[in-house]
Design an enzyme around this catalytic site. Sequence first.
Site, mmCIF file in Angstrom:
data_model
loop_
_atom_site.group_PDB
_atom_site.id
_atom_site.type_symbol
_atom_site.label_atom_id
_atom_site.label_comp_id
_atom_site.label_asym_id
_atom_site.label_seq_id
_atom_site.Cartn_x
_atom_site.Cartn_y
_atom_site.Cartn_z
ATOM 1 N N ARG A 133 0.853 -1.182 0.000
ATOM 2 C CA ARG A 133 0.000 0.000 0.000
ATOM 3 C C ARG A 133 0.891 1.235 0.000
ATOM 4 N NH1 ARG A 133 -4.604 -1.579 4.559
ATOM 5 N NH2 ARG A 133 -5.422 -3.425 3.490
ATOM 6 N N ASP B 267 2.137 5.151 -0.360
ATOM 7 C CA ASP B 267 1.616 6.449 0.064
ATOM 8 C C ASP B 267 1.406 7.373 -1.123
ATOM 9 O OD1 ASP B 267 1.706 5.775 2.757
ATOM 10 O OD2 ASP B 267 3.752 6.506 3.008
ATOM 11 N N ARG C 289 11.235 5.618 3.857
ATOM 12 C CA ARG C 289 11.463 7.063 3.771
ATOM 13 C C ARG C 289 12.201 7.576 5.003
ATOM 14 N NH1 ARG C 289 5.693 9.503 2.676
ATOM 15 N NH2 ARG C 289 6.860 11.393 3.229
#
Length: 251
Positions: free
Chosen positions: A50, A52, A202
């Site tokens: 999933r 972002d 990230r």
Amino acid sequence: MTRFAFLIEFDGRPFMGWQRQAHGPSVQQAVEEAIAAVTGVRPVVNAAGRTDAGVHATAMRAHADVERDITPFRLMEAVNAKLRPAPVAILDCVVVADDWHARFSCLGRRYEYHILSRRAPATFEKGLVWRVPQPLDADAMQQAAQHLVGLHDFTTFRSAHCQAESPVKTLDRLDVVRADGRDGARIIVHAAARSFLHHQVRSMVGCLALVGMGRWTPEDVRDALAAQDRGRLGLNAPPDGLYFTGAIYPE
């Protein structure tokens, strides 16, 4: 009913992420609506990950159950036609077993993060790379990255909104590679694990970039990991340079 597996490429810039949601367009919505336009029935499309908002994919795996009698090639061609002009493409389509699941059958996931290290702004790749204006020490970043490989509590590198039951994950690979080109110094971070926490890649890349800038040492990354405290995170990299590049399944 036939279960089809798809290999999907997408540019994440126009989307709120993979997952369908009420407050903006998603990749899942685009694919589901394209399949519905072909078959007359809107399926649920499940993906290996999933992503972002603003995150891209070169090889996302997904599946959907389709009632219509159609070959994989014809389905792929028809869905691609309906997807236009959205920056989403079905690269491959095959029939899989009824119990094959893009998410739950997945044994591993791979990501790349692309950094463009130059003073000039990004032009052609704006939104597709993280442009860092100062030079980065890729060797120091690679040294720091190795502190994160293995089984750890990644609370420091976990979003406050993460829904995973545990912050403990095994990071199989985190490598920093320098790939200089005509557009300036490019650094690619390769990450691989069975699964990742929300914002984990990230967050790790952001801290590695601090090392590359000389603001952190490799030991600072080690200490941030050991702290198991989101407040010790140095920097969360933007979504622009992140790509889902592969999913691994049993042979």
